[in-house]
Design an enzyme around this catalytic site. Structure first.
Site, PDB file in Angstrom:
ATOM      1  N   LYS A  13     -43.113 -90.265  14.159  1.00  0.00           N
ATOM      2  CA  LYS A  13     -43.435 -91.080  12.984  1.00  0.00           C
ATOM      3  C   LYS A  13     -42.358 -92.143  12.764  1.00  0.00           C
ATOM      4  O   LYS A  13     -42.671 -93.326  12.631  1.00  0.00           O
ATOM      5  CB  LYS A  13     -43.535 -90.197  11.716  1.00  0.00           C
ATOM      6  CG  LYS A  13     -44.636 -89.148  11.774  1.00  0.00           C
ATOM      7  CD  LYS A  13     -44.760 -88.386  10.463  1.00  0.00           C
ATOM      8  CE  LYS A  13     -43.553 -87.546  10.120  1.00  0.00           C
ATOM      9  NZ  LYS A  13     -43.345 -86.384  11.003  1.00  0.00           N
ATOM     10  N   ARG A  88     -47.185 -85.062   2.167  1.00  0.00           N
ATOM     11  CA  ARG A  88     -47.119 -83.947   3.106  1.00  0.00           C
ATOM     12  C   ARG A  88     -47.840 -82.718   2.571  1.00  0.00           C
ATOM     13  O   ARG A  88     -47.882 -81.696   3.254  1.00  0.00           O
ATOM     14  CB  ARG A  88     -45.660 -83.581   3.342  1.00  0.00           C
ATOM     15  CG  ARG A  88     -45.092 -84.048   4.699  1.00  0.00           C
ATOM     16  CD  ARG A  88     -43.627 -83.663   4.721  1.00  0.00           C
ATOM     17  NE  ARG A  88     -43.034 -83.596   6.025  1.00  0.00           N
ATOM     18  CZ  ARG A  88     -42.327 -84.567   6.580  1.00  0.00           C
ATOM     19  NH1 ARG A  88     -42.198 -85.715   5.980  1.00  0.00           N
ATOM     20  NH2 ARG A  88     -41.767 -84.383   7.761  1.00  0.00           N
ATOM     21  N   ARG A 127     -33.196 -84.033  20.212  1.00  0.00           N
ATOM     22  CA  ARG A 127     -32.668 -84.957  19.201  1.00  0.00           C
ATOM     23  C   ARG A 127     -31.376 -84.444  18.555  1.00  0.00           C
ATOM     24  O   ARG A 127     -30.514 -85.226  18.197  1.00  0.00           O
ATOM     25  CB  ARG A 127     -33.737 -85.212  18.139  1.00  0.00           C
ATOM     26  CG  ARG A 127     -33.305 -86.221  17.119  1.00  0.00           C
ATOM     27  CD  ARG A 127     -34.416 -86.652  16.219  1.00  0.00           C
ATOM     28  NE  ARG A 127     -34.889 -85.543  15.395  1.00  0.00           N
ATOM     29  CZ  ARG A 127     -35.864 -85.648  14.532  1.00  0.00           C
ATOM     30  NH1 ARG A 127     -36.510 -86.790  14.388  1.00  0.00           N
ATOM     31  NH2 ARG A 127     -36.232 -84.616  13.813  1.00  0.00           N
ATOM     32  N   ARG A 129     -30.684 -83.206  15.465  1.00  0.00           N
ATOM     33  CA  ARG A 129     -30.354 -83.422  14.057  1.00  0.00           C
ATOM     34  C   ARG A 129     -30.033 -82.043  13.477  1.00  0.00           C
ATOM     35  O   ARG A 129     -30.433 -81.039  14.075  1.00  0.00           O
ATOM     36  CB  ARG A 129     -31.597 -84.030  13.366  1.00  0.00           C
ATOM     37  CG  ARG A 129     -31.282 -85.000  12.257  1.00  0.00           C
ATOM     38  CD  ARG A 129     -32.491 -85.768  11.821  1.00  0.00           C
ATOM     39  NE  ARG A 129     -33.556 -84.917  11.302  1.00  0.00           N
ATOM     40  CZ  ARG A 129     -34.789 -85.344  11.047  1.00  0.00           C
ATOM     41  NH1 ARG A 129     -35.111 -86.605  11.266  1.00  0.00           N
ATOM     42  NH2 ARG A 129     -35.690 -84.526  10.573  1.00  0.00           N
ATOM     43  N   ARG A 140     -40.791 -75.478  10.535  1.00  0.00           N
ATOM     44  CA  ARG A 140     -41.371 -76.792  10.185  1.00  0.00           C
ATOM     45  C   ARG A 140     -42.777 -76.945  10.769  1.00  0.00           C
ATOM     46  O   ARG A 140     -43.651 -77.552  10.152  1.00  0.00           O
ATOM     47  CB  ARG A 140     -40.456 -77.915  10.683  1.00  0.00           C
ATOM     48  CG  ARG A 140     -39.235 -78.084   9.781  1.00  0.00           C
ATOM     49  CD  ARG A 140     -38.084 -78.717  10.507  1.00  0.00           C
ATOM     50  NE  ARG A 140     -38.318 -80.116  10.841  1.00  0.00           N
ATOM     51  CZ  ARG A 140     -37.620 -80.767  11.762  1.00  0.00           C
ATOM     52  NH1 ARG A 140     -36.651 -80.158  12.436  1.00  0.00           N
ATOM     53  NH2 ARG A 140     -37.891 -82.021  12.011  1.00  0.00           N
TER      54      ARG A 140
HETATM   55  P1  B4P Z   1     -39.142 -89.049  15.186  1.00  0.00           P
HETATM   56  O1  B4P Z   1     -39.848 -90.333  15.205  1.00  0.00           O
HETATM   57  O2  B4P Z   1     -37.726 -89.094  14.664  1.00  0.00           O
HETATM   58  O3  B4P Z   1     -39.845 -87.876  14.396  1.00  0.00           O
HETATM   59  P2  B4P Z   1     -40.491 -87.771  12.955  1.00  0.00           P
HETATM   60  O4  B4P Z   1     -41.924 -87.481  13.210  1.00  0.00           O
HETATM   61  O5  B4P Z   1     -40.172 -88.985  12.132  1.00  0.00           O
HETATM   62  O6  B4P Z   1     -39.636 -86.536  12.371  1.00  0.00           O
HETATM   63  P3  B4P Z   1     -39.634 -85.474  11.190  1.00  0.00           P
HETATM   64  O7  B4P Z   1     -41.016 -85.128  10.721  1.00  0.00           O
HETATM   65  O8  B4P Z   1     -38.821 -84.366  11.750  1.00  0.00           O
HETATM   66  O9  B4P Z   1     -38.747 -86.050  10.053  1.00  0.00           O
HETATM   67  P4  B4P Z   1     -38.794 -86.447   8.519  1.00  0.00           P
HETATM   68  O10 B4P Z   1     -37.605 -87.310   8.369  1.00  0.00           O
HETATM   69  O11 B4P Z   1     -40.108 -87.029   8.110  1.00  0.00           O
HETATM   70  O12 B4P Z   1     -39.164 -88.471  16.668  1.00  0.00           O
HETATM   71  C1  B4P Z   1     -38.560 -87.271  17.045  1.00  0.00           C
HETATM   72  C2  B4P Z   1     -37.910 -87.383  18.406  1.00  0.00           C
HETATM   73  O13 B4P Z   1     -38.868 -87.641  19.415  1.00  0.00           O
HETATM   74  C3  B4P Z   1     -36.883 -88.519  18.489  1.00  0.00           C
HETATM   75  O14 B4P Z   1     -35.767 -88.051  19.158  1.00  0.00           O
HETATM   76  C4  B4P Z   1     -37.592 -89.599  19.283  1.00  0.00           C
HETATM   77  O15 B4P Z   1     -36.710 -90.393  20.051  1.00  0.00           O
HETATM   78  C5  B4P Z   1     -38.520 -88.793  20.185  1.00  0.00           C
HETATM   79  N1  B4P Z   1     -39.766 -89.498  20.513  1.00  0.00           N
HETATM   80  C6  B4P Z   1     -40.507 -90.266  19.678  1.00  0.00           C
HETATM   81  N2  B4P Z   1     -41.593 -90.750  20.312  1.00  0.00           N
HETATM   82  C7  B4P Z   1     -41.556 -90.239  21.589  1.00  0.00           C
HETATM   83  C8  B4P Z   1     -42.420 -90.345  22.744  1.00  0.00           C
HETATM   84  N3  B4P Z   1     -43.552 -91.081  22.709  1.00  0.00           N
HETATM   85  N4  B4P Z   1     -42.068 -89.670  23.861  1.00  0.00           N
HETATM   86  C9  B4P Z   1     -40.929 -88.931  23.899  1.00  0.00           C
HETATM   87  N5  B4P Z   1     -40.079 -88.791  22.852  1.00  0.00           N
HETATM   88  C10 B4P Z   1     -40.383 -89.435  21.708  1.00  0.00           C
HETATM   89  O16 B4P Z   1     -38.611 -85.062   7.682  1.00  0.00           O
HETATM   90  C11 B4P Z   1     -37.445 -84.271   7.679  1.00  0.00           C
HETATM   91  C12 B4P Z   1     -37.463 -83.239   6.516  1.00  0.00           C
HETATM   92  O17 B4P Z   1     -37.436 -83.926   5.227  1.00  0.00           O
HETATM   93  C13 B4P Z   1     -38.711 -82.331   6.399  1.00  0.00           C
HETATM   94  O18 B4P Z   1     -38.629 -81.189   7.235  1.00  0.00           O
HETATM   95  C14 B4P Z   1     -38.680 -81.962   4.880  1.00  0.00           C
HETATM   96  O19 B4P Z   1     -37.765 -80.926   4.599  1.00  0.00           O
HETATM   97  C15 B4P Z   1     -38.176 -83.229   4.204  1.00  0.00           C
HETATM   98  N6  B4P Z   1     -39.282 -84.094   3.741  1.00  0.00           N
HETATM   99  C16 B4P Z   1     -39.566 -85.352   4.186  1.00  0.00           C
HETATM  100  N7  B4P Z   1     -40.657 -85.856   3.563  1.00  0.00           N
HETATM  101  C17 B4P Z   1     -41.071 -84.886   2.682  1.00  0.00           C
HETATM  102  C18 B4P Z   1     -42.167 -84.797   1.772  1.00  0.00           C
HETATM  103  N8  B4P Z   1     -43.047 -85.794   1.635  1.00  0.00           N
HETATM  104  N9  B4P Z   1     -42.308 -83.657   1.048  1.00  0.00           N
HETATM  105  C19 B4P Z   1     -41.435 -82.644   1.161  1.00  0.00           C
HETATM  106  N10 B4P Z   1     -40.386 -82.658   2.022  1.00  0.00           N
HETATM  107  C20 B4P Z   1     -40.199 -83.775   2.777  1.00  0.00           C
END
Ligand code: B4P
Length: 188
Positions: A13, A88, A127, A129, A140
């Site tokens: 995302k 979410r 990653r 983190r 998650r």
């Molecule tokens: P990202 O792009 O970083 O992943 P994400 O989907 O944004 O991550 P996530 O859901 O964990 O995070 P969020 O901050 O929303 O990609 C992940 C990895 O994959 C990276 O290393 C990237 O380089 C790699 N990658 C990407 N595309 C690729 C491809 N095509 N091929 C290979 N590799 C690839 O949430 C974090 C936390 O915040 C949640 O767990 C929750 O606790 C809280 N939170 C956030 N929003 C919330 C909400 N609305 N309600 C309640 N809690 C919330």
């Protein structure tokens, strides 16, 4: 355009949102980023929410809705935005509907990024983190299935959902997203 991006943890995302907002010239509203920067700044909200994030759980709806409401009041959101990782839960989606109605606006599109579980785990372990360890990732993924995936039906029933395969190189994934967005806008 007002777009929502939904997907399990590690679906890309954040990665794809960055590209979309560059092309669409709209702000990128990532609740994950907002929560991480509150924590970094050591605010009360940051301290309150860190414990949930570290356990792989969702932060309580009312806290997230409040930060989104405040962010949407800013001037740069008047002509559209990309919501990344919000809503979410179904209560968050209901709250977003209220926020949209209060502003006499509507969503244009909900994009789902779909990636197989084994690949998600592999990506997140790479990653490194603080919330990217095996235990937290498993939590998650379960939370996503239970609390977030019902939103797919929610938005599909409203005719807003486009599901995109999130596997393959980031450029390939972005091409698919562009195509879906292009059906609603001539900016990409
Ligand atoms: P990202 O792009 O970083 O992943 P994400 O989907 O944004 O991550 P996530 O859901 O964990 O995070 P969020 O901050 O929303 O990609 C992940 C990895 O994959 C990276 O290393 C990237 O380089 C790699 N990658 C990407 N595309 C690729 C491809 N095509 N091929 C290979 N590799 C690839 O949430 C974090 C936390 O915040 C949640 O767990 C929750 O606790 C809280 N939170 C956030 N929003 C919330 C909400 N609305 N309600 C309640 N809690 C919330």
């Amino acid at each position: 355009m007002r777009i929502v991006l939904i997907g399990p943890p590690g679906a890309g995302k954040g990665t794809q949102a960055q590209r979309l907002v560059n092309d669409l010239h709209i702000p990128h509203l990532s609740t994950g980023e907002m929560l991480r920067s509150e924590r970094k700044a050591g605010t009360e909200l940051g301290l309150q929410t860190a414990q949930y994030m570290d356990r792989g759980q969702l932060v309580p709806d009312e806290l997230v809705v409040k930060i989104v409401d405040q962010r949407l009041q800013q001037q740069d959101c008047q002509n559209g935005y990309l919501l990344d990782g919000f809503p979410r839960t179904v209560p968050q989606a209901d709250a977003l509907n209220e926020l949209l109605q209060q502003r006499n606006t509507k969503l244009d599109l909900v994009l789902e990024l779909n990636v197989a579980e084994e690949e998600l785990i592999e990506r997140l372990l790479q990653r490194k983190r603080p919330d990217d360890n095996r235990e937290t990732i498993a939590e998650r993924l379960q939370v996503y299935q239970k609390q977030t995936s019902p939103l797919l039906e929610y938005y599909s029933a409203r005719g807003l959902l486009a599901s995109i395969l999130g596997q393959g190189a980031p450029d390939e994934v972005y091409e698919r997203l562009r195509e879906a967005v292009g059906q609603h806008s001539d900016r990409v």
